[in-house]
Write an enzyme that holds these catalytic residues in place. Sequence first.
Site, PDB file in Angstrom:
ATOM      1  CG  ASP A   9      27.060 -27.466  45.425  1.00  7.34           C
ATOM      2  OD1 ASP A   9      28.225 -27.182  45.057  1.00  7.34           O
ATOM      3  OD2 ASP A   9      26.825 -28.118  46.456  1.00  7.34           O
ATOM      4  CB  VAL A  11      29.665 -30.325  43.572  1.00 10.13           C
ATOM      5  CG1 VAL A  11      28.200 -30.595  43.916  1.00 10.13           C
ATOM      6  CG2 VAL A  11      30.474 -31.610  43.572  1.00 10.13           C
ATOM      7  CB  SER A  12      25.472 -29.720  40.151  1.00 14.63           C
ATOM      8  OG  SER A  12      24.578 -30.042  39.108  1.00 14.63           O
ATOM      9  N   PRO A  13      27.453 -30.754  37.490  1.00 12.09           N
ATOM     10  CG  PRO A  13      27.478 -32.792  36.349  1.00 12.09           C
ATOM     11  CD  PRO A  13      27.544 -32.212  37.721  1.00 12.09           C
ATOM     12  CB  ALA A  15      24.537 -26.338  38.732  1.00  7.96           C
TER      13      ALA A  15
END
Length: 211
Positions: A9, A11-13, A15
Amino acid sequence: MKHITFYLDFVSPYAWLALEQMPKALQGLSYHVEYRPVLLGALLQGNANPGPAGIPAKRLWTYRHATWLGKSLGIGLQMPAQHPFKPTPLLRLALAHGRDGGINRFVAQAVMQHVWVGGEDANDPQRLQRLRTLLQEQKRYDETGDEAKQWLRANTEQASKAGVFGVPAWEVGGHVFWGLDALPMLRSYLEGDSWFDTHWPAVAHVESGLS
Protein backbone atom coordinates in the site's frame (compact mmCIF):
# COMPACT_ATOMS: atom_id res chain seq x y z
CA MET A 1 11.73 -20.25 -10.16
CA LYS A 2 9.69 -19.18 -7.12
CA HIS A 3 6.60 -17.00 -7.57
CA ILE A 4 6.32 -14.18 -5.02
CA THR A 5 3.22 -12.08 -4.45
CA PHE A 6 4.23 -8.72 -3.01
CA TYR A 7 1.37 -6.95 -1.22
CA LEU A 8 1.83 -3.20 -0.80
CA ASP A 9 0.00 0.00 0.00
CA PHE A 10 1.50 3.34 -1.01
CA VAL A 11 0.65 4.84 2.39
CA SER A 12 3.34 2.71 4.06
CA PRO A 13 6.91 4.08 4.19
CA TYR A 14 8.17 0.58 4.91
CA ALA A 15 6.55 -0.70 1.71
CA TRP A 16 8.52 1.94 -0.20
CA LEU A 17 11.77 0.95 1.50
CA ALA A 18 11.06 -2.73 0.89
CA LEU A 19 10.30 -2.16 -2.78
CA GLU A 20 13.70 -0.51 -3.23
CA GLN A 21 15.62 -2.90 -0.99
CA MET A 22 14.17 -6.15 -2.34
CA PRO A 23 16.36 -6.49 -5.48
CA LYS A 24 19.50 -6.13 -3.37
CA ALA A 25 18.24 -8.46 -0.64
CA LEU A 26 17.33 -11.19 -3.15
CA GLN A 27 20.20 -10.66 -5.56
CA GLY A 28 21.35 -13.81 -7.33
CA LEU A 29 18.14 -15.80 -6.68
CA SER A 30 15.66 -17.00 -9.29
CA TYR A 31 12.18 -15.62 -8.63
CA HIS A 32 9.27 -13.77 -10.20
CA VAL A 33 7.38 -11.00 -8.41
CA GLU A 34 3.71 -10.11 -8.76
CA TYR A 35 2.94 -6.69 -7.26
CA ARG A 36 -0.55 -6.37 -5.79
CA PRO A 37 -1.86 -3.12 -4.23
CA VAL A 38 -4.05 -3.61 -1.16
CA LEU A 39 -5.89 -1.35 1.26
CA LEU A 40 -3.82 -1.45 4.45
CA GLY A 41 -6.58 0.19 6.47
CA ALA A 42 -8.95 -2.69 5.72
CA LEU A 43 -6.36 -5.27 6.76
CA LEU A 44 -5.74 -3.41 10.01
CA GLN A 45 -9.45 -2.99 10.70
CA GLY A 46 -10.04 -6.68 10.08
CA ASN A 47 -7.58 -7.47 12.87
CA ALA A 48 -8.77 -4.72 15.24
CA ASN A 49 -5.37 -3.07 14.82
CA PRO A 50 -5.29 0.75 15.00
CA GLY A 51 -1.94 0.83 13.20
CA PRO A 52 0.89 3.24 14.05
CA ALA A 53 -1.24 6.28 13.19
CA GLY A 54 -3.72 5.32 15.89
CA ILE A 55 -1.15 5.65 18.68
CA PRO A 56 0.34 9.18 18.84
CA ALA A 57 3.74 8.20 20.24
CA LYS A 58 4.05 5.26 17.85
CA ARG A 59 3.10 7.51 14.93
CA LEU A 60 6.01 9.83 15.70
CA TRP A 61 8.38 6.91 16.21
CA THR A 62 7.33 5.37 12.89
CA TYR A 63 8.07 8.59 11.01
CA ARG A 64 11.45 8.99 12.70
CA HIS A 65 12.39 5.36 12.21
CA ALA A 66 11.32 5.20 8.56
CA THR A 67 13.15 8.43 7.74
CA TRP A 68 16.30 7.19 9.47
CA LEU A 69 16.09 3.85 7.66
CA GLY A 70 15.85 5.67 4.35
CA LYS A 71 19.02 7.56 5.17
CA SER A 72 20.88 4.48 6.39
CA LEU A 73 19.87 2.42 3.33
CA GLY A 74 20.56 5.21 0.86
CA ILE A 75 16.91 5.36 -0.22
CA GLY A 76 15.31 8.78 -0.61
CA LEU A 77 12.44 9.15 1.83
CA GLN A 78 10.79 12.35 2.97
CA MET A 79 7.51 12.31 4.86
CA PRO A 80 4.68 13.66 2.70
CA ALA A 81 3.02 16.91 3.76
CA GLN A 82 0.16 14.96 5.33
CA HIS A 83 0.26 11.46 6.78
CA PRO A 84 -1.65 9.30 7.06
CA PHE A 85 -3.56 10.25 3.94
CA LYS A 86 -6.32 8.50 2.03
CA PRO A 87 -4.47 6.04 -0.25
CA THR A 88 -7.50 4.84 -2.22
CA PRO A 89 -7.09 7.27 -5.16
CA LEU A 90 -3.47 6.21 -5.63
CA LEU A 91 -4.28 2.52 -5.29
CA ARG A 92 -6.99 2.73 -7.93
CA LEU A 93 -4.79 4.87 -10.17
CA ALA A 94 -2.07 2.23 -10.00
CA LEU A 95 -4.51 -0.61 -10.72
CA ALA A 96 -5.83 1.28 -13.76
CA HIS A 97 -2.28 1.02 -15.10
CA GLY A 98 -1.99 -2.70 -14.41
CA ARG A 99 -3.58 -5.95 -15.45
CA ASP A 100 -5.96 -8.24 -13.56
CA GLY A 101 -5.19 -6.67 -10.20
CA GLY A 102 -1.42 -6.69 -10.58
CA ILE A 103 0.93 -3.86 -11.48
CA ASN A 104 4.48 -3.91 -12.78
CA ARG A 105 7.52 -2.62 -10.95
CA PHE A 106 7.66 0.59 -12.98
CA VAL A 107 4.15 1.58 -11.89
CA ALA A 108 4.82 0.58 -8.28
CA GLN A 109 8.02 2.66 -8.16
CA ALA A 110 6.46 5.66 -9.88
CA VAL A 111 3.58 5.87 -7.41
CA MET A 112 5.84 5.23 -4.41
CA GLN A 113 8.24 7.98 -5.52
CA HIS A 114 5.26 10.30 -5.99
CA VAL A 115 4.44 9.79 -2.31
CA TRP A 116 7.81 9.40 -0.62
CA VAL A 117 10.23 11.63 -2.52
CA GLY A 118 9.96 15.39 -2.13
CA GLY A 119 7.78 15.74 0.97
CA GLU A 120 4.69 16.99 -0.88
CA ASP A 121 0.96 16.30 -0.65
CA ALA A 122 0.35 12.81 -2.06
CA ASN A 123 -3.21 13.64 -3.16
CA ASP A 124 -2.56 17.07 -4.64
CA PRO A 125 -4.62 17.19 -7.89
CA GLN A 126 -1.87 18.78 -9.99
CA ARG A 127 0.70 16.26 -8.81
CA LEU A 128 -1.72 13.40 -9.48
CA GLN A 129 -2.16 14.67 -13.03
CA ARG A 130 1.61 14.68 -13.54
CA LEU A 131 1.71 11.11 -12.29
CA ARG A 132 -1.00 10.11 -14.77
CA THR A 133 1.03 11.70 -17.56
CA LEU A 134 4.11 9.75 -16.49
CA LEU A 135 2.15 6.49 -16.55
CA GLN A 136 -0.04 7.20 -19.59
CA GLU A 137 1.59 4.53 -21.77
CA GLN A 138 0.74 1.92 -19.13
CA LYS A 139 -2.94 2.89 -18.81
CA ARG A 140 -5.52 0.21 -19.52
CA TYR A 141 -8.58 1.18 -17.47
CA ASP A 142 -10.40 4.11 -15.89
CA GLU A 143 -9.15 4.60 -12.34
CA THR A 144 -12.67 5.57 -11.23
CA GLY A 145 -14.25 2.60 -12.99
CA ASP A 146 -15.54 -0.62 -11.50
CA GLU A 147 -12.51 -2.66 -12.54
CA ALA A 148 -10.04 -0.77 -10.35
CA LYS A 149 -12.43 -0.81 -7.39
CA GLN A 150 -13.11 -4.53 -7.73
CA TRP A 151 -9.42 -5.41 -8.06
CA LEU A 152 -8.53 -3.42 -4.97
CA ARG A 153 -11.23 -5.20 -3.00
CA ALA A 154 -10.24 -8.60 -4.41
CA ASN A 155 -6.53 -8.04 -3.73
CA THR A 156 -7.25 -7.04 -0.14
CA GLU A 157 -9.50 -10.05 0.41
CA GLN A 158 -6.91 -12.34 -1.18
CA ALA A 159 -4.22 -10.95 1.08
CA SER A 160 -6.36 -11.40 4.17
CA LYS A 161 -7.16 -15.02 3.28
CA ALA A 162 -3.44 -15.67 2.79
CA GLY A 163 -2.78 -14.44 6.32
CA VAL A 164 -1.48 -10.98 5.48
CA PHE A 165 -2.13 -8.49 8.28
CA GLY A 166 0.06 -5.58 7.20
CA VAL A 167 2.42 -4.31 4.51
CA PRO A 168 4.93 -4.82 3.08
CA ALA A 169 4.20 -8.53 2.86
CA TRP A 170 5.36 -11.29 0.57
CA GLU A 171 3.53 -14.58 0.03
CA VAL A 172 5.36 -17.48 -1.53
CA GLY A 173 4.58 -21.17 -1.30
CA GLY A 174 1.93 -20.61 1.36
CA HIS A 175 4.39 -18.71 3.57
CA VAL A 176 3.81 -15.04 4.46
CA PHE A 177 6.73 -12.76 5.31
CA TRP A 178 5.90 -9.37 6.81
CA GLY A 179 7.94 -6.22 7.15
CA LEU A 180 11.12 -4.76 5.75
CA ASP A 181 13.20 -6.71 8.24
CA ALA A 182 11.75 -10.01 6.93
CA LEU A 183 13.70 -9.76 3.66
CA PRO A 184 16.67 -11.83 4.99
CA MET A 185 14.19 -14.49 6.15
CA LEU A 186 12.48 -14.47 2.75
CA ARG A 187 15.85 -14.96 1.11
CA SER A 188 16.61 -17.88 3.39
CA TYR A 189 13.34 -19.54 2.42
CA LEU A 190 13.99 -19.02 -1.29
CA GLU A 191 17.41 -20.59 -0.84
CA GLY A 192 15.77 -23.74 0.53
CA ASP A 193 16.74 -23.46 4.20
CA SER A 194 15.58 -26.67 5.94
CA TRP A 195 14.67 -24.60 9.04
CA PHE A 196 11.32 -23.90 7.43
CA ASP A 197 10.42 -27.61 7.27
CA THR A 198 10.16 -27.94 11.04
CA HIS A 199 10.34 -24.59 12.82
CA TRP A 200 7.87 -22.72 10.63
CA PRO A 201 4.91 -25.01 11.40
CA ALA A 202 6.00 -25.69 15.01
CA VAL A 203 5.05 -22.27 16.36
CA ALA A 204 1.43 -22.77 15.31
CA HIS A 205 1.10 -25.18 18.23
CA VAL A 206 2.18 -22.68 20.89
CA GLU A 207 -0.82 -21.99 23.11
CA SER A 208 -1.82 -18.41 23.96
CA GLY A 209 -1.55 -17.51 27.62
CA LEU A 210 -4.09 -14.69 27.27
CA SER A 211 -7.70 -15.28 28.21
